[in-house]
Design an enzyme around this catalytic site. Structure first.
Site, mmCIF file in Angstrom:
data_model
loop_
_atom_site.group_PDB
_atom_site.id
_atom_site.type_symbol
_atom_site.label_atom_id
_atom_site.label_comp_id
_atom_site.label_asym_id
_atom_site.label_seq_id
_atom_site.Cartn_x
_atom_site.Cartn_y
_atom_site.Cartn_z
ATOM 1 N N SER A 50 0.939 -1.255 -0.164
ATOM 2 C CA SER A 50 -0.074 0.051 0.003
ATOM 3 C C SER A 50 0.793 1.141 0.153
ATOM 4 O O SER A 50 0.509 2.307 -0.199
ATOM 5 C CB SER A 50 -0.845 0.146 1.211
ATOM 6 O OG SER A 50 -1.840 -0.888 1.085
ATOM 7 N N GLY A 230 -4.043 -2.452 -1.118
ATOM 8 C CA GLY A 230 -3.296 -2.168 -2.336
ATOM 9 C C GLY A 230 -2.892 -0.576 -2.403
ATOM 10 O O GLY A 230 -3.593 0.323 -1.550
ATOM 11 N N GLY A 232 -2.720 3.647 -3.853
ATOM 12 C CA GLY A 232 -3.100 4.440 -4.955
ATOM 13 C C GLY A 232 -4.517 4.879 -4.808
ATOM 14 O O GLY A 232 -5.188 4.561 -3.822
ATOM 15 N N CYS A 258 -9.244 -2.454 3.162
ATOM 16 C CA CYS A 258 -8.452 -1.153 2.870
ATOM 17 C C CYS A 258 -8.817 -0.836 1.598
ATOM 18 O O CYS A 258 -10.039 -0.458 1.389
ATOM 19 C CB CYS A 258 -7.177 -1.590 3.066
ATOM 20 S SG CYS A 258 -6.057 0.137 3.081
ATOM 21 N N LEU A 259 -7.814 -0.841 0.271
ATOM 22 C CA LEU A 259 -8.462 -0.456 -1.026
ATOM 23 C C LEU A 259 -9.615 -1.479 -1.369
ATOM 24 O O LEU A 259 -10.450 -0.830 -1.948
ATOM 25 C CB LEU A 259 -7.323 -0.813 -2.159
ATOM 26 C CG LEU A 259 -7.499 -0.452 -3.288
ATOM 27 C CD1 LEU A 259 -7.795 1.128 -3.584
ATOM 28 C CD2 LEU A 259 -6.293 -0.749 -4.128
ATOM 29 N N GLN A 262 -12.459 0.246 -0.568
ATOM 30 C CA GLN A 262 -12.632 1.500 -1.065
ATOM 31 C C GLN A 262 -13.504 1.064 -2.526
ATOM 32 O O GLN A 262 -14.420 1.704 -3.102
ATOM 33 C CB GLN A 262 -11.451 2.470 -1.353
ATOM 34 C CG GLN A 262 -11.137 2.759 -0.252
ATOM 35 C CD GLN A 262 -9.573 3.256 -0.328
ATOM 36 O OE1 GLN A 262 -8.994 3.215 -1.424
ATOM 37 N NE2 GLN A 262 -8.820 3.541 1.010
ATOM 38 N N ASN A 300 -3.647 2.231 7.287
ATOM 39 C CA ASN A 300 -2.599 2.706 6.273
ATOM 40 C C ASN A 300 -3.512 2.945 4.860
ATOM 41 O O ASN A 300 -3.519 2.180 3.963
ATOM 42 C CB ASN A 300 -1.633 1.751 5.870
ATOM 43 C CG ASN A 300 -0.679 2.052 4.844
ATOM 44 O OD1 ASN A 300 -0.705 3.405 4.397
ATOM 45 N ND2 ASN A 300 0.263 1.390 4.172
ATOM 46 N N GLY A 302 -4.933 6.679 2.445
ATOM 47 C CA GLY A 302 -5.016 7.954 2.386
ATOM 48 C C GLY A 302 -6.279 8.477 1.651
ATOM 49 O O GLY A 302 -6.525 9.823 1.276
ATOM 50 N N HIS A 343 -6.948 -2.611 8.971
ATOM 51 C CA HIS A 343 -6.505 -4.046 8.477
ATOM 52 C C HIS A 343 -6.702 -4.828 9.753
ATOM 53 O O HIS A 343 -5.955 -4.786 10.917
ATOM 54 C CB HIS A 343 -4.744 -3.802 8.386
ATOM 55 C CG HIS A 343 -4.653 -3.318 6.979
ATOM 56 N ND1 HIS A 343 -4.278 -4.159 5.986
ATOM 57 C CD2 HIS A 343 -4.572 -2.005 6.470
ATOM 58 C CE1 HIS A 343 -4.116 -3.425 5.109
ATOM 59 N NE2 HIS A 343 -4.121 -1.981 5.318
ATOM 60 N N GLU A 345 -5.690 -7.941 10.118
ATOM 61 C CA GLU A 345 -4.725 -8.884 10.450
ATOM 62 C C GLU A 345 -3.483 -8.095 11.243
ATOM 63 O O GLU A 345 -2.638 -8.771 11.811
ATOM 64 C CB GLU A 345 -4.041 -9.179 9.301
ATOM 65 C CG GLU A 345 -3.129 -8.196 8.305
ATOM 66 C CD GLU A 345 -3.649 -7.297 7.822
ATOM 67 O OE1 GLU A 345 -2.905 -6.332 7.442
ATOM 68 O OE2 GLU A 345 -4.881 -7.051 7.523
#
EC number: 6.3.5.5
Length: 367
Positions: A50, A230, A232, A258-259, A262, A300, A302, A343, A345
């Site tokens: 990430s 991941g 970006g 996470c990604l 999204q 983690n 943005g 996350h 994990e």
């Protein structure tokens, strides 16, 4: 410690010039400058996909004191690194030191050199972080032993404009056989901690490139599907959003992390926006809406769901962050879909929310 007294530099897109000392590899790298407030876990952080495309500042003042261990595997899954290589473009720390730990195989300096990643230390990381916290993340250049005449030419391409999953997703399927049900992981740049969490719950896993279509994924006859973390801007991932939308029709249990959270949000009709400086730490609180329990979790990201007004239709808030009230997880009210922005994990971080994997296993197996 000033390694050979070689100068190192950080240039920020707002014109800030910072001089320190170089360690790790020599050269010039460009990336979005972000920070983590994690006090440990630099091996896991530096190998987290990430962070691809980003220059990482570690706010803890002393880094490197326990070195870098040898890689360990179980069924092809790393148990102490998050990927096979360092993913950050560069590293900024206040002080770098030599390790003193029984299982250290490399110093941080040696590791960075071996993977061609530059670092700069002996700089005022607090000042840089306060600037990012005030004005938001910005592009930067990390350079060693040389000054750059015209930094602007390196900063023309912005982080938000690049699909970094092309660098972190596998080129072909990868199998991790086990005794339990087959699940497909749509791998945008998965942390091996997520893989390990799924594998330890008995799942047979096939990781597929995130460019795979829904029809290709269904060919594996999966009992469950995971959209991974991941790097970006998720708003660029039109193919992955389309794939998620098509997979929804099969009513197979889906977990987004996470990604992946999204992508799920965008596919289901919600909105994902850029955050000012994001969440990057191993001690972020999230509150589970049903129980009102607070868990400490690893973050983690943005980008995120900034407001409850941005959640997709037919979903409810599963987790939220009590610091800024951003949305940290969703549950679909009609379909077997759950997501977490954080996350579960950890790696690094607390294990408070590993039960999310157990919930997904129950969705897949019915028990």
């Amino acid at each position: 410690m000033k390694l050979e007294n070689k100068k190192g530099y950080l240039y920020l897109e707002d014109g800030t010039f910072i001089e320190g000392y170089s360690f790790g590899a020599k050269g010039i790298k460009v990336g979005e400058v972000v920070f983590t407030t994690s006090m440990n876990g630099y091996v896991e952080s530096l190998t987290d996909p990430s962070y691809k495309g980003q220059i990482l500042i570690i706010t803890h003042p002393l880094v490197g004191n326990y070195g870098v261990p040898e890689k360990k595997y179980e069924q092809g899954i790393l148990t102490n690194f998050e990927s096979e290589r360092i993913q950050v473009e560069g590293l900024i720390v206040a002080e770098h030191t030599y390790p003193s730990k029984w299982n250290s195989a490399l110093t941080l300096d040696e590791w960075l050199k071996s993977e061609n990643v530059p670092g700069v230390f002996d700089v005022d990381t607090r000042m840089i972080v306060k600037k990012i916290r005030t004005y938001g993340t910005m592009m930067g250049i990390i350079a060693s032993e040389l000054e750059i005449d015209d930094p602007r030419k390196y900063l023309e391409k912005k982080y938000d404009e690049i699909d970094f999953t092309q660098f972190t997703s596998p080129k072909s399927p990868i199998f991790h056989p086990n005794t339990g049900d087959m699940i497909v992981v749509v791998d945008c740049g998965i942390k091996h901690g997520i893989l390990y969490g799924l594998y330890k719950r008995g799942f047979s896993i096939v990781r597929v490139p995130c460019s795979f279509s829904a029809s290709k994924i269904i060919e594996y006859n999966p009992k469950g599907i995971v959209f991974s973390n991941g790097p970006g801007n998720p708003n660029l991932l039109e193919n992955q959003i389309k794939t998620f939308s098509e997979l929804v029709e099969y009513k197979i249990p889906i977990l987004g992390i996470c990604l992946g959270h999204q992508i799920a949000t965008l596919a289901l009709g919600g909105k994902i926006k850029k955050m000012k400086f994001g969440h990057r730490a191993i001690n972020k609180p999230v509150i589970e809406s049903n129980s009102n329990k607070c868990y400490i979790s690893t973050h983690n990201h943005g980008y995120g769901i900034i407001s409850k007004n941005d959640i997709p239709p037919n979903t409810k808030i599963w987790f939220y962050n009590p610091d800024d009230y951003t949305i940290e997880g969703l549950i679909h009210e009609k379909l077997p879909i759950i997501t977490t922005q954080f996350h579960p994990e950890a790696r690094p971080g607390p294990w408070d929310t590993t039960w999310v994997f157990d919930k997904f296993r129950t969705m897949v197996t019915g028990k």
